[in-house]
Design an enzyme around this catalytic site. Structure first.
Site, PDB file in Angstrom:
ATOM      1  N   GLY A 134       0.859  -1.186   0.000  1.00  0.00           N
ATOM      2  CA  GLY A 134       0.000   0.000   0.000  1.00  0.00           C
ATOM      3  C   GLY A 134       0.888   1.226   0.000  1.00  0.00           C
TER       4      GLY A 134
ATOM      5  N   GLN B 274     -23.434  35.318  14.682  1.00  0.00           N
ATOM      6  CA  GLN B 274     -22.021  35.548  14.382  1.00  0.00           C
ATOM      7  C   GLN B 274     -21.200  34.251  14.429  1.00  0.00           C
ATOM      8  OE1 GLN B 274     -19.501  37.872  17.070  1.00  0.00           O
ATOM      9  NE2 GLN B 274     -19.005  39.194  15.325  1.00  0.00           N
TER      10      GLN B 274
ATOM     11  N   ILE C 166     -23.537  23.170   9.965  1.00  0.00           N
ATOM     12  CA  ILE C 166     -24.389  24.324   9.645  1.00  0.00           C
ATOM     13  C   ILE C 166     -25.783  23.858   9.183  1.00  0.00           C
ATOM     14  CG2 ILE C 166     -24.648  26.241   7.983  1.00  0.00           C
ATOM     15  CD1 ILE C 166     -21.583  26.708   8.386  1.00  0.00           C
TER      16      ILE C 166
ATOM     17  N   GLU D 121      -3.549   8.339  -3.287  1.00  0.00           N
ATOM     18  CA  GLU D 121      -2.425   9.117  -3.856  1.00  0.00           C
ATOM     19  C   GLU D 121      -1.365   9.377  -2.783  1.00  0.00           C
ATOM     20  OE1 GLU D 121      -3.388   9.624  -7.088  1.00  0.00           O
ATOM     21  OE2 GLU D 121      -1.410  10.309  -7.711  1.00  0.00           O
TER      22      GLU D 121
ATOM     23  N   THR E   9      -0.987   8.409   1.560  1.00  0.00           N
ATOM     24  CA  THR E   9      -1.726   8.901   2.740  1.00  0.00           C
ATOM     25  C   THR E   9      -1.087  10.197   3.245  1.00  0.00           C
ATOM     26  OG1 THR E   9      -0.340   7.785   4.373  1.00  0.00           O
ATOM     27  CG2 THR E   9      -2.177   6.501   3.454  1.00  0.00           C
TER      28      THR E   9
HETATM   29  C1  LIG Z   1     -11.320   4.343  -2.873  1.00  0.00           C
HETATM   30  C2  LIG Z   1      -9.895   3.966  -3.139  1.00  0.00           C
HETATM   31  C3  LIG Z   1      -9.388   4.140  -4.432  1.00  0.00           C
HETATM   32  C4  LIG Z   1      -8.066   3.771  -4.705  1.00  0.00           C
HETATM   33  N1  LIG Z   1      -7.611   3.852  -6.012  1.00  0.00           N
HETATM   34  C5  LIG Z   1      -6.399   3.321  -6.303  1.00  0.00           C
HETATM   35  C6  LIG Z   1      -5.967   3.199  -7.668  1.00  0.00           C
HETATM   36  O1  LIG Z   1      -6.657   3.589  -8.616  1.00  0.00           O
HETATM   37  N2  LIG Z   1      -4.765   2.616  -7.910  1.00  0.00           N
HETATM   38  C7  LIG Z   1      -3.956   2.161  -6.918  1.00  0.00           C
HETATM   39  O2  LIG Z   1      -2.891   1.640  -7.207  1.00  0.00           O
HETATM   40  N3  LIG Z   1      -4.332   2.252  -5.616  1.00  0.00           N
HETATM   41  C8  LIG Z   1      -5.535   2.808  -5.280  1.00  0.00           C
HETATM   42  N4  LIG Z   1      -5.950   2.880  -3.972  1.00  0.00           N
HETATM   43  C9  LIG Z   1      -5.066   2.418  -2.913  1.00  0.00           C
HETATM   44  C10 LIG Z   1      -4.501   3.567  -2.071  1.00  0.00           C
HETATM   45  O3  LIG Z   1      -3.572   4.299  -2.809  1.00  0.00           O
HETATM   46  C11 LIG Z   1      -3.933   2.952  -0.768  1.00  0.00           C
HETATM   47  O4  LIG Z   1      -5.052   2.549   0.010  1.00  0.00           O
HETATM   48  C12 LIG Z   1      -3.071   3.928  -0.002  1.00  0.00           C
HETATM   49  O5  LIG Z   1      -1.873   4.208  -0.684  1.00  0.00           O
HETATM   50  C13 LIG Z   1      -2.705   3.417   1.400  1.00  0.00           C
HETATM   51  O6  LIG Z   1      -2.287   2.097   1.386  1.00  0.00           O
HETATM   52  P1  LIG Z   1      -2.957   1.049   2.400  1.00  0.00           P
HETATM   53  O7  LIG Z   1      -4.431   1.205   2.281  1.00  0.00           O
HETATM   54  O8  LIG Z   1      -2.393  -0.279   2.165  1.00  0.00           O
HETATM   55  O9  LIG Z   1      -2.580   1.576   3.833  1.00  0.00           O
HETATM   56  P2  LIG Z   1      -1.224   1.185   4.665  1.00  0.00           P
HETATM   57  O10 LIG Z   1      -0.025   1.471   3.833  1.00  0.00           O
HETATM   58  O11 LIG Z   1      -1.397  -0.168   5.237  1.00  0.00           O
HETATM   59  O12 LIG Z   1      -1.332   2.266   5.821  1.00  0.00           O
HETATM   60  C14 LIG Z   1      -2.167   2.116   6.967  1.00  0.00           C
HETATM   61  C15 LIG Z   1      -1.903   3.302   7.889  1.00  0.00           C
HETATM   62  O13 LIG Z   1      -0.522   3.304   8.284  1.00  0.00           O
HETATM   63  C16 LIG Z   1       0.079   4.537   7.928  1.00  0.00           C
HETATM   64  N5  LIG Z   1       1.472   4.308   7.526  1.00  0.00           N
HETATM   65  C17 LIG Z   1       1.962   3.357   6.673  1.00  0.00           C
HETATM   66  N6  LIG Z   1       3.283   3.474   6.544  1.00  0.00           N
HETATM   67  C18 LIG Z   1       3.659   4.532   7.312  1.00  0.00           C
HETATM   68  C19 LIG Z   1       4.902   5.187   7.573  1.00  0.00           C
HETATM   69  N7  LIG Z   1       6.036   4.777   7.009  1.00  0.00           N
HETATM   70  N8  LIG Z   1       4.888   6.250   8.413  1.00  0.00           N
HETATM   71  C20 LIG Z   1       3.731   6.691   9.004  1.00  0.00           C
HETATM   72  N9  LIG Z   1       2.535   6.113   8.776  1.00  0.00           N
HETATM   73  C21 LIG Z   1       2.486   5.051   7.928  1.00  0.00           C
HETATM   74  C22 LIG Z   1      -0.755   5.074   6.776  1.00  0.00           C
HETATM   75  O14 LIG Z   1      -0.632   6.485   6.636  1.00  0.00           O
HETATM   76  C23 LIG Z   1      -2.152   4.642   7.209  1.00  0.00           C
HETATM   77  O15 LIG Z   1      -2.652   5.566   8.128  1.00  0.00           O
HETATM   78  C24 LIG Z   1      -7.254   3.253  -3.670  1.00  0.00           C
HETATM   79  C25 LIG Z   1      -7.772   3.099  -2.382  1.00  0.00           C
HETATM   80  C26 LIG Z   1      -9.081   3.425  -2.120  1.00  0.00           C
HETATM   81  C27 LIG Z   1      -9.624   3.173  -0.738  1.00  0.00           C
END
Ligand SMILES: Cc1cc2nc3c(=O)[nH]c(=O)nc-3n(C[C@H](O)[C@H](O)[C@H](O)COP(=O)(O)OP(=O)(O)OC[C@H]3O[C@@H](n4cnc5c(N)ncnc54)[C@H](O)[C@@H]3O)c2cc1C
Length: 382
Positions: free
Chosen positions: A131, A279, A337, A363, A365
């Protein structure tokens, strides 16, 4: 800071075209699309016809030939109508940029059908174990005498249920980690490609998101985009523009919330007067307007840096992170609101609040954006 590369008149025209399309076509359809979770097929086709895809793609390849500043304006206006529609514009923009930068003449021939809305695309990076950490991609592309054979699975891919062409990140050399990844253009109607069911999401419900599986999918040698082993780098190279796109999309959601909240506050009467006369509510609306303007300024700054080929890594992460946090906070205020009505399905602000949340996640997190900003700060100073 330099002025936009574009002539102000052209810039104004494209923003106005997107704004009118959002008001006349997108906004009236948004509630039904959200309720039914259906792909906005008619709107998609119309966008292709009136030139709302490929804003920064050069005219010789069928795009509008404008800059990222104009792209951000278009994304904001479309999202003011409905974010799921703007998402499609953003997706085509990324794919168009990838093809323009790295495509062979034969691959570039696919662009006109993509930009006209005939071919639907998917950008396939995420996997169950990859991810935030895309260096962990497990999908493989094994070289054969005729080309490559792809095996693996992608998760939560926009358009997976409806796409024709996937841009798939796969490992061509698993031992080399992210330096052994490559991108393939995969016809998603090829034998061995299967699609999971459409996910039911909190917001942006008209966006069709799902899984894709690749089981011994044979692709020709010509399916490779850019140099073998450079896929990770290539995907990353378009992320700045992608982040500007999502940041403007978030600004558009918040702007729609502000417009709805202001109109409601003028209309709704309690204690014998419009609630707008309080306000406390005026200050909430003032904060919404102020924070939206600040987010838009960050978006425009990042877009200008990209357009002038200046380093934009930190600026685009700042814009994405700030605008998406702002959109979640300010759509929550819009719900407030509206009072109880804001919590009821069918009221626009209820949808906007749900639509905003994902902008903090996809894109990259916002934790990852902050990590990028901090890394740049440590490297380059304050
Ligand atoms: C509606 C939707 C549409 C999407 N569309 C696409 C798409 O078209 N193509 C595509 O390829 N992907 C797509 N995605 C995937 C999306 O890009 C990933 O969900 C996102 O990059 C996060 O990965 P993850 O969900 O595995 O979270 P994880 O990586 O498992 O993260 C979980 C949590 O841990 C935190 N975290 C992880 N690593 C760290 C770090 N090193 N430091 C601090 N915090 C961290 C994250 O910020 C998050 O809060 C989509 C996802 C959704 C839900």
């Amino acid at each position: 800071m330099h002025a936009p590369l574009l002539d102000a008149e052209i810039y104004g025209q494209i923003r106005e075209t997107a704004r009118r399309f959002a008001d006349d076509v997108i906004k009236p359809a948004a509630a039904d699309l959200d309720r039914d979770e259906t792909f906005p097929a008619e709107i998609y086709a119309q966008m292709g016809k009136i030139g709302l895809f490929g804003i920064t793609v050069p005219e010789e390849h069928g795009g509008a030939g404008l800059d990222s500043f104009a792209y951000a304006a278009v994304m904001e206006e479309l999202s003011r109508g409905y974010a799921s529609v703007a998402d499609q514009c953003g997706l085509v923009e990324l794919i168009g940029t990838l093809l323009t930068r790295y495509g062979t003449p034969e691959q570039l021939r696919r662009l006109p059908d993509i930009l006209s809305g005939k071919t639907r695309v998917a950008y396939c990076l995420t996997e169950a174990e990859a991810g935030s950490d895309l260096s962990n991609v497990r999908t493989t592309a094994r070289e054969t005498a005729d080309g490559y054979v792809i095996d693996g699975g992608k998760l939560w891919i926009h358009n997976a249920p409806v796409a024709d062409l996937g841009f798939v990140l796969a490992s061509t050399d698993p031992a080399a980690g992210h330096r052994g990844m490559s991108i393939f253009l995969v016809d998603l109607h090829t034998p061995g490609v299967s699609r999971g069911p459409k996910e039911h999401k909190m917001g942006q419900r008209a966006s069709q998101v799902g899984a894709l599986s690749f089981d011994d999918v044979a692709v020709p040698r010509e399916a490779l985009l850019g140099p073998k082993g450079r896929g990770f780098h290539i995907m990353m190279s378009v992320l700045e523009k992608g982040r500007v796109g999502i940041a403007s999309l978030a600004v558009g959601i918040a702007q729609a919330g502000l417009e709805a909240a202001l109109a409601y506050a003028r209309d709704r009467r309690q204690f014998g007067k419009p609630i707008l006369d309080n306000q406390g509510l005026q200050w909430m609306l003032a904060d919404m307007a102020k924070d939206i303007a600040a987010a838009r300024a960050l978006v425009e700054r990042a877009a200008l840096l990209i357009d002038h080929a200046k380093p934009a890594t930190s600026a685009s992460s700042m814009a994405k992170c700030f605008a998406s946090d702002m959109a979640v906070a300010q759509t929550a205020n819009a719900v407030q609101i509206f009072g109880g009505s804001g919590y009821i399905r069918g009221f626009e602000v209820e949808r906007l609040y749900r639509d905003a949340k994902i902008t903090q996640i996809y894109e990259g997190t916002n934790q990852i954006q902050r990590t990028i900003i901090a890394r740049e700060l440590i490297k380059n100073g304050a």
